[in-house]
Motif scaffolding. Structure first.
Motif, PDB file in Angstrom:
ATOM      1  N   SER A 123       3.037   4.071   9.514  1.00 25.45           N
ATOM      2  CA  SER A 123       1.888   4.814   9.404  1.00 25.45           C
ATOM      3  C   SER A 123       1.524   4.638   8.013  1.00 25.45           C
ATOM      4  O   SER A 123       0.857   4.935   7.380  1.00 25.45           O
ATOM      5  CB  SER A 123       1.761   6.009   9.906  1.00 25.45           C
ATOM      6  N   GLY A 124       2.600   4.535   7.163  1.00 25.70           N
ATOM      7  CA  GLY A 124       2.530   4.762   5.613  1.00 25.70           C
ATOM      8  C   GLY A 124       2.675   6.324   5.205  1.00 25.70           C
ATOM      9  O   GLY A 124       2.369   6.434   4.002  1.00 25.70           O
ATOM     10  N   ARG A 125       2.723   7.186   6.245  1.00 30.94           N
ATOM     11  CA  ARG A 125       2.447   8.715   5.720  1.00 30.94           C
ATOM     12  C   ARG A 125       4.210   9.104   5.711  1.00 30.94           C
ATOM     13  O   ARG A 125       4.725   9.611   6.636  1.00 30.94           O
ATOM     14  CB  ARG A 125       2.041   9.444   6.626  1.00 30.94           C
ATOM     15  N   ILE A 126       4.717   8.942   4.323  1.00 29.87           N
ATOM     16  CA  ILE A 126       6.253   9.126   4.301  1.00 29.87           C
ATOM     17  C   ILE A 126       6.463  10.653   4.180  1.00 29.87           C
ATOM     18  O   ILE A 126       7.387  11.082   4.444  1.00 29.87           O
ATOM     19  CB  ILE A 126       6.502   8.236   3.117  1.00 29.87           C
ATOM     20  N   GLY A 127       5.645  11.361   3.475  1.00 36.25           N
ATOM     21  CA  GLY A 127       6.138  12.474   3.129  1.00 36.25           C
ATOM     22  C   GLY A 127       6.585  12.453   1.716  1.00 36.25           C
ATOM     23  O   GLY A 127       6.114  11.838   1.006  1.00 36.25           O
ATOM     24  N   ALA A 128       7.796  13.203   1.762  1.00 40.27           N
ATOM     25  CA  ALA A 128       8.509  13.164   0.354  1.00 40.27           C
ATOM     26  C   ALA A 128       9.355  12.222   0.064  1.00 40.27           C
ATOM     27  O   ALA A 128      10.015  11.334   0.965  1.00 40.27           O
ATOM     28  CB  ALA A 128       9.331  14.468   0.274  1.00 40.27           C
ATOM     29  N   PHE A 129       9.426  11.699  -1.048  1.00 39.00           N
ATOM     30  CA  PHE A 129      10.246  10.586  -1.716  1.00 39.00           C
ATOM     31  C   PHE A 129      11.210  11.145  -2.649  1.00 39.00           C
ATOM     32  O   PHE A 129      11.207  11.927  -3.239  1.00 39.00           O
ATOM     33  CB  PHE A 129       9.572   9.530  -2.509  1.00 39.00           C
ATOM     34  N   PRO A 130      12.428  10.524  -2.591  1.00 39.43           N
ATOM     35  CA  PRO A 130      13.284  10.821  -3.531  1.00 39.43           C
ATOM     36  C   PRO A 130      12.939  10.364  -5.045  1.00 39.43           C
ATOM     37  O   PRO A 130      12.240   9.326  -4.887  1.00 39.43           O
ATOM     38  CB  PRO A 130      14.714   9.615  -3.411  1.00 39.43           C
TER      39      PRO A 130
ATOM     40  N   ASP B 138       0.729  -1.224  -0.096  1.00 36.69           N
ATOM     41  CA  ASP B 138      -0.047   0.026   0.155  1.00 36.69           C
ATOM     42  C   ASP B 138       0.847   1.382   0.033  1.00 36.69           C
ATOM     43  O   ASP B 138       0.380   2.130  -0.450  1.00 36.69           O
ATOM     44  CB  ASP B 138      -0.970   0.048   1.163  1.00 36.69           C
ATOM     45  N   VAL B 139       1.992   1.171   0.526  1.00 36.14           N
ATOM     46  CA  VAL B 139       2.998   2.456   0.874  1.00 36.14           C
ATOM     47  C   VAL B 139       3.585   2.598  -0.502  1.00 36.14           C
ATOM     48  O   VAL B 139       3.686   3.544  -1.046  1.00 36.14           O
ATOM     49  CB  VAL B 139       3.718   2.070   1.864  1.00 36.14           C
ATOM     50  N   VAL B 140       3.961   1.412  -1.027  1.00 30.96           N
ATOM     51  CA  VAL B 140       4.679   1.553  -2.438  1.00 30.96           C
ATOM     52  C   VAL B 140       3.677   2.347  -3.463  1.00 30.96           C
ATOM     53  O   VAL B 140       4.173   3.001  -4.310  1.00 30.96           O
ATOM     54  CB  VAL B 140       5.116   0.099  -2.869  1.00 30.96           C
ATOM     55  N   ALA B 141       2.450   1.631  -3.339  1.00 35.79           N
ATOM     56  CA  ALA B 141       1.445   2.519  -4.338  1.00 35.79           C
ATOM     57  C   ALA B 141       1.378   4.062  -4.047  1.00 35.79           C
ATOM     58  O   ALA B 141       0.682   4.609  -5.129  1.00 35.79           O
ATOM     59  CB  ALA B 141       0.206   1.704  -4.022  1.00 35.79           C
ATOM     60  N   THR B 142       1.852   4.638  -2.914  1.00 33.93           N
ATOM     61  CA  THR B 142       1.577   5.939  -2.989  1.00 33.93           C
ATOM     62  C   THR B 142       2.840   6.807  -3.434  1.00 33.93           C
ATOM     63  O   THR B 142       2.804   7.993  -3.476  1.00 33.93           O
ATOM     64  CB  THR B 142       1.604   6.458  -1.384  1.00 33.93           C
ATOM     65  N   VAL B 143       3.932   6.019  -3.898  1.00 30.32           N
ATOM     66  CA  VAL B 143       4.857   6.957  -4.545  1.00 30.32           C
ATOM     67  C   VAL B 143       4.753   7.474  -5.733  1.00 30.32           C
ATOM     68  O   VAL B 143       4.179   6.713  -6.649  1.00 30.32           O
ATOM     69  CB  VAL B 143       6.204   5.910  -4.697  1.00 30.32           C
ATOM     70  N   PRO B 144       5.003   8.792  -5.789  1.00 36.22           N
ATOM     71  CA  PRO B 144       4.252   9.543  -7.346  1.00 36.22           C
ATOM     72  C   PRO B 144       5.622   9.264  -8.288  1.00 36.22           C
ATOM     73  O   PRO B 144       6.555   8.748  -8.100  1.00 36.22           O
ATOM     74  CB  PRO B 144       4.520  11.068  -6.720  1.00 36.22           C
ATOM     75  N   PRO B 145       4.899   9.766  -9.254  1.00 28.91           N
ATOM     76  CA  PRO B 145       6.042   9.569 -10.533  1.00 28.91           C
ATOM     77  C   PRO B 145       7.329  10.432 -10.290  1.00 28.91           C
ATOM     78  O   PRO B 145       7.172  11.251  -9.651  1.00 28.91           O
ATOM     79  CB  PRO B 145       5.091  10.069 -11.439  1.00 28.91           C
TER      80      PRO B 145
END
Ligand SMILES: Cc1cc2nc3c(=O)[nH]c(=O)nc-3n(C[C@H](O)[C@H](O)[C@H](O)COP(=O)(O)OP(=O)(O)OC[C@H]3O[C@@H](n4cnc5c(N)ncnc54)[C@H](O)[C@@H]3O)c2cc1C
Length: 532
Positions: free
Chosen positions: A81-88, A41-48
């Motif tokens: 919680s899966g609320r990562i904020g920003a991703f590289p 579920d968390v991987v699915a939140t990673v934006p392009p």
């Protein structure tokens, strides 16, 4: 496989002993296990990704998630919680200096920020991506891990700076050598990370701090390459190694590091001594330090830490017998445990042991031999796994640290502990707090404090984070007010940044900013860490 949302290898656990639950319930109350987010579920939140394609850069969502957060408590809250904020936006794994330079040029061309990544064990937000318009490239240096040179005559070894602790020691052990740098995060942290955060190994008393081990190296920065020659000593102006030590990825990437190594010790011994209270233990430790006894480690726990350690150790019958025996020897409920590390040749260890026990005896210290010392040694890299278990039982655990002069240690311990203990009373929550001194010097000591509180009962992630923010801010202010450094070993990152200027002053902060600009004119290296 490394846990994606906690500490260590996912096949290794640290089950709570039966005595732990009643102890925790009495200390802070019964807790409810939180519900963790699922990896998919968390991987699915990673934006392009916003980065253009590059042959060295992975934009795979899982890679990007695995490099998004470190090991601070806010990082744990985010990951669990899966609320990562920003991703590289991308992750690169260079093997060579040329590839590192290529990545720096690529980042500069596309106005991307660059975050050097060692083992990702930072506990102060060092490797986190800050939200913003610019894309971020995380450069994971762990593939630069080979021993590049070994001068056995001079006892200097050069490694790729991404080498992990166990790998570094294994490569040295094959030659009968050791570096002797053993932070508790040894299993997952890297040589480069140790250097640029000024990390401290548990046996720094005997083996020295990383500052003394770091002889020289190679820094690839946006402005060019800086080579630091590894002379045994030099009076050629200010020492530029000091610019790299503690630079937290702001100047560039340390790709190679030469370190001063030494032969493996003939013998090593850890023993436990119990004092009637923390004050008498402290006096004994100060006297040992000021007598310059050649020890590898002194670790003195307050009474609460001693009790907590014994409660979480298991071996209930043995501990009950030990407590009874100590009582007969005049060491009661306020007992304070000291772990002493001795290292060297048999004959010198034996002599130093006598000296240590003589000083301890003056202050009522009772030697209980090597059993608890060996237990500590055996479990020292396993202890962080307890944090996984505690979280899963509903308890959040964090640590903080400072250093101050001996004349101020008692005041500092009392001030930090009282601040944390009472920090959540307004919402009726108790905080379990305990400390130890584990890096001692003739003029003073570090103070390492652990605190534990309940994760918000109804799964309110913001509330769990708010509790941390309240406690961290209050304790940081208490440290500065009581005259301590904002950090003895964890570094600045983002979490200590608001407090650094009080320690460095206006001119000091301007100097740090100027140095960063010189190495990184476009300001792409790890922005928002160390200096704003
Ligand atoms: C359970 C646990 C126990 C710990 N115990 C200790 C301890 O005993 N003593 C101690 O001092 N600390 C300890 N720490 C903190 C942490 O392990 C140290 O700060 C460590 O030095 C970080 O190394 P790393 O390789 O994981 O670096 P990372 O966390 O990956 O990075 C830390 C910072 O260094 C930069 N960086 C990393 N590698 C390079 C490089 N090659 N070139 C340029 N910049 C780089 C990053 O950009 C970042 O700013 C502990 C942490 C945890 C989670």
């Amino acid at each position: 496989m490394r846990r994606w949302n906690g500490w260590g290898d996912e096949h290794i656990d640290y089950p709570l002993p039966p005595s732990a639950t009643p102890f925790l319930v009495e200390a802070v109350g019964a807790a409810t296990a939180p519900e963790d987010a699922a990896l998919a579920d968390v991987v699915a939140t990673v934006p392009p990704s916003r980065l253009p394609i590059h042959h060295l850069v992975s934009t795979d969502p899982l890679d990007r998630l695995l490099h998004a957060r470190g090991q601070s408590l806010p990082d744990w809250i985010a990951l669990r919680s899966g609320r990562i904020g920003a991703f590289p936006d991308g992750v690169a794994y260079p093997h060579t200096n040329a590839q590192v330079r290529e990545l720096l040029e690529y980042a500069a061309r596309h106005q991307a920020c660059v975050i050097p990544y060692g083992g990702g064990t930072s506990v102060v937000g060092h490797i986190n991506v800050l939200p913003g318009d610019k894309p971020t490239l995380t450069v994971d240096l762990r593939r630069m891990s080979r021993m590049l040179d070994l001068d056995t005559i001079s006892q200097v070894a050069t490694f790729g700076a991404g080498v992990l602790g166990p790998d570094l020691e294994a490569q040295l052990r094959a030659h009968g050598l050791t570096l002797g740098h053993f932070p508790q995060s040894f299993e997952l942290s890297t040589l480069g990370g140790w250097i640029v955060t000024r990390s401290n190994g548990q046996q720094s008393l005997g083996y020295g701090r990383i500052e003394a081990m770091f002889a020289g190296g190679r820094l690839e920065s946006p402005a060019g390459t800086m080579t630091l020659p590894g002379f045994p000593a030099s009076a050629a102006g200010p020492d530029l190694r000091e610019v790299v030590l503690g630079s937290e990825g702001r100047l560039g990437m340390l790709t190679e590091a030469s370190v001063r190594v030494r032969p493996l010790p003939e013998t090593e011994e850890f023993r436990a001594v119990f004092f009637p209270d923390f004050d008498s233990g402290q006096e004994a430790v100060r006297e040992m330090m000021q007598a310059r006894l050649p020890l590898s480690m002194l670790r003195l726990s307050t009474d609460v830490e001693t009790e907590t350690t014994l409660a979480l150790a298991g071996y209930e019958t043995l501990i009950r017998l030990l407590k009874g025996w100590l009582r007969l020897r005049g060491v009661g409920r306020k007992r304070s445990m000291l772990i002493v590390g001795l290292v060297g040749q048999e004959a010198s260890v034996s002599l130093v042991r006598q000296q240590v026990l003589a000083v301890a005896g003056i202050y009522g210290g009772v030697d209980v031999g090597q059993l608890l010392g060996n237990q500590w040694r055996k479990g020292r890299f396993h202890t962080p796994y307890l944090r996984n278990t505690l979280w899963e039982a509903g308890y959040a655990l964090d640590t903080l640290e400072t250093a101050t002069h001996w004349s101020n240690v008692s005041h500092m311990v009392a001030s930090i502990e009282e601040t944390l203990r009472t920090g959540l009373l307004d919402i009726g929550e108790r905080v379990l707090v305990f400390s130890h001194l584990s890096h001692t010097y003739p003029s003073g000591s570090n103070i390492y404090t652990t605190y534990l509180y309940r994760i918000s009962e109804n799964g309110d992630v913001e509330e769990t984070l708010r509790r941390w923010r309240v406690l961290k801010a209050a304790a940081s202010k208490a440290i500065l007010a009581a005259g301590g450094t904002i950090t003895h070993q964890h570094g600045i990152g983002t979490d200590h940044l608001p407090y650094l200027s009080e320690e460095k002053g206006i001119l000091g902060m301007a100097t740090l900013n100027d140095v960063c600009k010189r190495f990184d004119p476009q300001g792409i290296m790890n922005p928002g860490k160390l200096v704003a």
